[in-house]
Every structure is written in C-alpha cells, then in structure tokens.
Design an enzyme around this catalytic site. Structure first.
Site, short mmCIF file in Angstrom:
data_model
loop_
_atom_site.label_atom_id
_atom_site.label_comp_id
_atom_site.label_asym_id
_atom_site.label_seq_id
_atom_site.Cartn_x
_atom_site.Cartn_y
_atom_site.Cartn_z
N PRO A 84 0.84 -1.20 0.00
CA PRO A 84 0.00 0.00 0.00
C PRO A 84 0.88 1.25 0.00
CG PRO A 84 -0.09 -1.10 2.13
CD PRO A 84 0.73 -1.96 1.24
N HIS A 85 0.44 2.26 -0.73
CA HIS A 85 1.26 3.46 -0.85
C HIS A 85 0.39 4.67 -1.10
CE1 HIS A 85 0.79 1.53 -4.79
NE2 HIS A 85 0.76 2.75 -5.28
#
Length: 150
Positions: free
Chosen positions: A63-64
């Site tokens: 996730p970013h």
C-alpha cells in the site's frame, strides 16, 4: 531516493490484524511523523486501495500514498500473524507500506518497482515470515539488498 536509503529508516512490526483497514491504520501510525498526520496517511492509503488492490501476489501487499506533510519517504514493514484479504488472489501476510511527499513522482514509482523486485525473492519472503518480531524483520531487510544493488 534509492530503496536502500528508505530501508535504513523503515519501521517494522509484527501485527495481529483483523482486516485490511486495521492493517492500513497500523501502517499509517508507523508512517506518520506526528499523530495528526496519521489520519491523512490512512485516508490516502485507503483511497489508493479503492483504485485497486496493492496486493502483488505471494501474500504481499505494498500500500502506498502521498503525504504532503512529509519531507522524505517513509516505510513500514508489517508481518501479519494471520493473513488478511487485500482484494487480491490470496490473503496477505506481508505488508510494506510507503508514504511519499507530494512532489515525488518518478521516485515513487522507482521505490515501488524496487520493492516488488525485493519481494520477488522466495528466500526474502520466507525470512520475513520467519521473523518473530520487528527487530528480526529489520535484520532481514538489512541483509537483503535489492537485486539491482547486488
């Protein structure tokens, strides 16, 4: 910023998570430079997940998101005690979350690419899964430079 620079500042944790949201909340707390920033990072991570799962296979998600208050990228590696559904083909038990400053564009993509390369190594994945705490996770990262650095 090369991945090796980011890895030096990564925060790590073994986490008993119930679902994707609790994982993203924990990651946001680790990524935040102050408490108020954690909620913004959490919202950005959730917005990115709504676009499509950040699961990349082999039980890994990356996730970013962007965090305008950050001056440098931050990373958080979580090993989940029980895999959770991240919307991919299989449950996720290894999560490497990153938050980057708003002005990072090309660097953001390069970090994601280098992380995917790192996690493509079965021995790295297994060593991370065998790590019993955050310190052991950090040691695996320190001993596992990206293949492009070798």
């Amino acid at each position: 910023m090369p991945l090796t620079d980011l890895l030096a500042a990564v925060r790590t944790q073994v986490l008993p998570a119930a679902d994707r949201d609790s994982v993203l909340q924990a990651a946001a707390r680790l990524l935040a430079c102050r408490e108020a920033n954690a909620e913004q990072i959490y919202q950005n991570l959730c917005q990115r997940e709504q676009l499509g799962s950040t699961a990349i296979g082999h039980g890994i998600a990356i996730p970013h998101g962007r965090a305008p208050l950050l001056e440098r990228p931050r990373g958080a590696l979580l090993r989940l005690e029980t895999p959770v559904d991240f919307g991919g083909d299989e449950p996720v038990d290894l999560v490497f979350a990153i938050a980057v400053p708003a002005h990072y564009t090309h660097q953001h993509l390069m970090l994601l690419s280098e992380l995917a390369e790192l996690f493509s190594e079965p021995s790295v994945r297994q060593a991370l899964r065998d790590a019993h705490d955050g310190q052991a996770l950090r040691q695996v990262l320190e001993l596992s430079p990206p293949a492009s650095a070798a």
